[in-house]
Design a protein around this motif. Sequence first.
Motif, PDB file in Angstrom:
ATOM      1  N   CYS A   1       0.828  -1.214   0.000  1.00  0.00           N
ATOM      2  CA  CYS A   1       0.000   0.000   0.000  1.00  0.00           C
ATOM      3  C   CYS A   1       0.859   1.261   0.000  1.00  0.00           C
ATOM      4  O   CYS A   1       0.525   2.241  -0.666  1.00  0.00           O
ATOM      5  N   ILE A   2       1.955   1.228   0.736  1.00  0.00           N
ATOM      6  CA  ILE A   2       2.866   2.382   0.724  1.00  0.00           C
ATOM      7  C   ILE A   2       3.381   2.601  -0.689  1.00  0.00           C
ATOM      8  O   ILE A   2       3.396   3.726  -1.197  1.00  0.00           O
TER       9      ILE A   2
ATOM     10  N   LYS B   1       6.994   6.548   9.683  1.00  0.00           N
ATOM     11  CA  LYS B   1       7.998   7.450  10.272  1.00  0.00           C
ATOM     12  C   LYS B   1       9.417   7.045   9.901  1.00  0.00           C
ATOM     13  O   LYS B   1      10.294   7.900   9.796  1.00  0.00           O
ATOM     14  N   SER B   2       9.646   5.762   9.685  1.00  0.00           N
ATOM     15  CA  SER B   2      10.996   5.301   9.339  1.00  0.00           C
ATOM     16  C   SER B   2      11.219   5.216   7.826  1.00  0.00           C
ATOM     17  O   SER B   2      12.298   4.818   7.381  1.00  0.00           O
ATOM     18  N   PHE B   3      10.216   5.593   7.045  1.00  0.00           N
ATOM     19  CA  PHE B   3      10.317   5.509   5.587  1.00  0.00           C
ATOM     20  C   PHE B   3      11.442   6.406   5.081  1.00  0.00           C
ATOM     21  O   PHE B   3      11.523   7.578   5.430  1.00  0.00           O
ATOM     22  N   GLU B   4      12.310   5.830   4.297  1.00  0.00           N
ATOM     23  CA  GLU B   4      13.407   6.599   3.711  1.00  0.00           C
ATOM     24  C   GLU B   4      13.090   6.822   2.242  1.00  0.00           C
ATOM     25  O   GLU B   4      13.108   5.894   1.460  1.00  0.00           O
ATOM     26  N   GLY B   5      12.798   8.046   1.930  1.00  0.00           N
ATOM     27  CA  GLY B   5      12.471   8.389   0.559  1.00  0.00           C
ATOM     28  C   GLY B   5      12.604   9.881   0.360  1.00  0.00           C
ATOM     29  O   GLY B   5      13.142  10.590   1.212  1.00  0.00           O
ATOM     30  N   LYS B   6      12.090  10.329  -0.744  1.00  0.00           N
ATOM     31  CA  LYS B   6      12.132  11.757  -1.042  1.00  0.00           C
ATOM     32  C   LYS B   6      11.179  12.510  -0.120  1.00  0.00           C
ATOM     33  O   LYS B   6      10.228  11.929   0.400  1.00  0.00           O
ATOM     34  N   ASN B   7      11.417  13.794   0.059  1.00  0.00           N
ATOM     35  CA  ASN B   7      10.575  14.600   0.953  1.00  0.00           C
ATOM     36  C   ASN B   7       9.112  14.563   0.542  1.00  0.00           C
ATOM     37  O   ASN B   7       8.231  14.458   1.399  1.00  0.00           O
ATOM     38  N   TRP B   8       8.839  14.646  -0.753  1.00  0.00           N
ATOM     39  CA  TRP B   8       7.439  14.641  -1.204  1.00  0.00           C
ATOM     40  C   TRP B   8       6.769  13.309  -0.891  1.00  0.00           C
ATOM     41  O   TRP B   8       5.577  13.260  -0.588  1.00  0.00           O
ATOM     42  N   GLU B   9       7.537  12.212  -0.938  1.00  0.00           N
ATOM     43  CA  GLU B   9       6.981  10.906  -0.597  1.00  0.00           C
ATOM     44  C   GLU B   9       6.651  10.845   0.892  1.00  0.00           C
ATOM     45  O   GLU B   9       5.588  10.356   1.292  1.00  0.00           O
ATOM     46  N   LYS B  10       7.552  11.345   1.711  1.00  0.00           N
ATOM     47  CA  LYS B  10       7.330  11.366   3.164  1.00  0.00           C
ATOM     48  C   LYS B  10       6.102  12.207   3.511  1.00  0.00           C
ATOM     49  O   LYS B  10       5.320  11.846   4.391  1.00  0.00           O
TER      50      LYS B  10
END
Length: 143
Positions: A89-90, A126-135
């Motif tokens: 889903c993410i 919260k621990s997702f490492e990605g681009k700022n827009w993705e966060k």
Amino acid sequence: ATVLEKLCSSFPENTAKYCIITSDIIGTNGRNVEIKRLEFVGNGLENHEGAKKKLVAYTSNSYEFITRANAMSALRKLNYFDETLLNNCINACLSSNGRLASPANETIRYFYGQAQHKKLISDKIKSFEGKNWEKEILNRLIQ
């Protein structure tokens, strides 16, 4: 609604028989017959855990967006959630295809509203490492 859905709601005592008869039918748009059959099986017929796992697999990026959205809907109806579903889903939430991202957002919000899933979803986002827009997109789901 599929013919399978109409038959099972009209003659619920025959649901298991209808699921067996349609076991080789995938359907047309987004594996509609197969996903509906898995939903019925997952709702209490034999091998229901296997049906739920197969629905989770259909939410992955190995499938086109209609199949993924149909599987997410079925899993919400079954109230089935696991970490693989969350990861799928993410991935879908970050799609530029709104017809995929929207059901994924809905699925995450649905399960985030349940106390037993809140921490897993919150920690993963919260621990997702990605681009700022993705966060930003993901953080909006848990606010």
